[in-house]
Design a protein around this motif. Structure first.
Motif, short mmCIF file in Angstrom:
data_model
loop_
_atom_site.label_atom_id
_atom_site.label_comp_id
_atom_site.label_asym_id
_atom_site.label_seq_id
_atom_site.Cartn_x
_atom_site.Cartn_y
_atom_site.Cartn_z
N UNK A 26 36.77 54.64 34.54
CA UNK A 26 38.10 54.59 33.94
C UNK A 26 37.96 54.58 32.42
N UNK A 27 39.10 54.73 31.76
CA UNK A 27 39.09 54.68 30.30
C UNK A 27 38.66 53.28 29.88
N UNK A 28 37.69 53.22 28.99
CA UNK A 28 37.10 51.94 28.62
C UNK A 28 37.26 51.73 27.12
N UNK A 29 37.82 50.58 26.76
CA UNK A 29 37.95 50.20 25.37
C UNK A 29 36.84 49.20 25.06
N UNK A 30 36.01 49.49 24.05
CA UNK A 30 34.93 48.59 23.68
C UNK A 30 35.04 48.21 22.20
N UNK A 31 34.44 47.09 21.87
CA UNK A 31 34.41 46.64 20.48
C UNK A 31 33.06 45.96 20.23
N UNK A 32 32.24 46.48 19.28
CA UNK A 32 31.00 45.77 18.94
C UNK A 32 31.31 44.34 18.51
N UNK A 33 30.50 43.40 18.99
CA UNK A 33 30.77 41.98 18.78
C UNK A 33 29.47 41.20 18.71
N UNK A 34 29.60 39.96 18.29
CA UNK A 34 28.45 39.06 18.26
C UNK A 34 28.84 37.75 18.92
N UNK A 90 28.86 44.16 23.12
CA UNK A 90 30.21 44.71 23.01
C UNK A 90 31.16 43.92 23.89
N UNK A 91 32.41 43.94 23.51
CA UNK A 91 33.48 43.43 24.36
C UNK A 91 34.06 44.63 25.10
N UNK A 92 34.20 44.50 26.41
CA UNK A 92 34.87 45.52 27.21
C UNK A 92 36.23 44.95 27.59
N UNK A 125 25.36 41.15 40.57
CA UNK A 125 25.10 40.21 41.66
C UNK A 125 24.14 39.08 41.28
N UNK A 126 23.38 39.24 40.23
CA UNK A 126 22.43 38.21 39.80
C UNK A 126 23.05 37.25 38.78
N UNK A 127 24.34 37.41 38.51
CA UNK A 127 24.99 36.69 37.41
C UNK A 127 26.30 36.06 37.87
N UNK A 128 26.73 35.03 37.15
CA UNK A 128 28.06 34.45 37.33
C UNK A 128 28.84 34.61 36.04
N UNK A 129 30.15 34.55 36.15
CA UNK A 129 31.01 34.66 34.97
C UNK A 129 31.12 33.32 34.28
N UNK A 130 30.99 33.34 32.97
CA UNK A 130 31.14 32.13 32.17
C UNK A 130 32.14 32.41 31.07
N UNK A 131 33.10 31.52 30.91
CA UNK A 131 34.10 31.67 29.86
C UNK A 131 33.45 31.38 28.50
N UNK A 132 33.79 32.17 27.52
CA UNK A 132 33.32 31.98 26.14
C UNK A 132 34.52 31.53 25.31
N UNK A 133 34.47 30.34 24.72
CA UNK A 133 35.55 29.97 23.79
C UNK A 133 35.59 30.98 22.63
N UNK A 134 36.79 31.35 22.24
CA UNK A 134 36.96 32.43 21.26
C UNK A 134 36.26 32.18 19.93
N UNK A 135 36.06 30.93 19.56
CA UNK A 135 35.41 30.66 18.26
C UNK A 135 33.94 31.06 18.26
N UNK A 136 33.38 31.38 19.41
CA UNK A 136 31.97 31.78 19.48
C UNK A 136 31.77 33.29 19.49
N UNK A 137 32.86 34.06 19.36
CA UNK A 137 32.76 35.52 19.32
C UNK A 137 33.21 36.00 17.95
N UNK A 138 32.39 36.87 17.35
CA UNK A 138 32.76 37.49 16.08
C UNK A 138 33.01 38.97 16.31
N UNK A 139 34.15 39.45 15.85
CA UNK A 139 34.45 40.88 15.82
C UNK A 139 35.05 41.19 14.46
N UNK A 140 34.93 42.42 14.05
CA UNK A 140 35.55 42.81 12.79
C UNK A 140 37.06 42.96 12.97
#
Length: 184
Positions: free
Chosen positions: A42-50, A87-89, A105-120
């Protein structure tokens, strides 16, 4: 929401009447546009992030599939944590999220508090929900001999192409902040 059981997360979100868009921070194979397209169709919107080092994790080539004799990138808690570029998808619907959960399948989802993500350009807001995939402990290997895995060369090349498609500096940052990577 932090969950170690993606089936529970899958069922809980499926029962919701209205899907709330979210973002998934990715840092491995899904960096590669061909793999993203094959997975999501599908159409995918991405944003480089840290993912900032204050989050307390580092990226490593450490997720083992013993049956397939393959290894993948993951993030794990560490006292030697680093910034992790990726990247953020943007996930617009339940179907997209379900495809990612089924793939990882080898991973679980973990919430990231927004203050720990940097994007332009303040790409995300305080109300946005951000998650990442963290490997289950049972799949993390301590084996430093990663050349024994059948997929190591092909897999790492695909990931590196994904980082390089953003920029050469993004690729350099990936290489310099990934544990167990330079031993290939």
């Amino acid at each position: 929401m932090k969950t170690r059981n993606n089936k529970h997360f899958f069922n809980k979100t499926r029962k919701n009447k209205k899907f709330e868009k979210c973002y998934i921070f990715v840092y491995g194979a899904l960096m590669n546009s061909c793999i993203r397209k094959k997975t999501l169709n599908s159409k995918i919107v991405i944003k480089p992030s840290i993912l900032l080092k204050k989050f307390g994790y580092k990226r490593c080539l450490c997720v083992e599939d013993k049956i397939k004799n393959e290894i993948y990138f993951g993030i794990k808690k560490s006292s030697q944590n680093t910034d992790i570029n990726g990247i953020l998808i943007k996930i617009n619907n339940q179907h997209m999220l379900n495809k990612l959960i089924k793939r990882e399948i080898h991973y679980y989802l973990k919430k990231i508090p927004n203050q720990y993500i940097f994007t332009e350009n303040n790409y995300i807001t305080n109300n946005d929900k951000i998650y990442t995939f963290v490997p289950y402990l049972k799949y993390i290997t301590r084996n430093k001999n990663i050349n024994k895995y059948d997929n190591v060369k092909d897999y790492t090349e695909k990931v590196m192409l994904g980082y390089q498609s953003i920029s050469d500096n993004f690729l350099k940052r990936f290489i310099n902040t990934t544990d167990n990577f330079l031993r290939i």
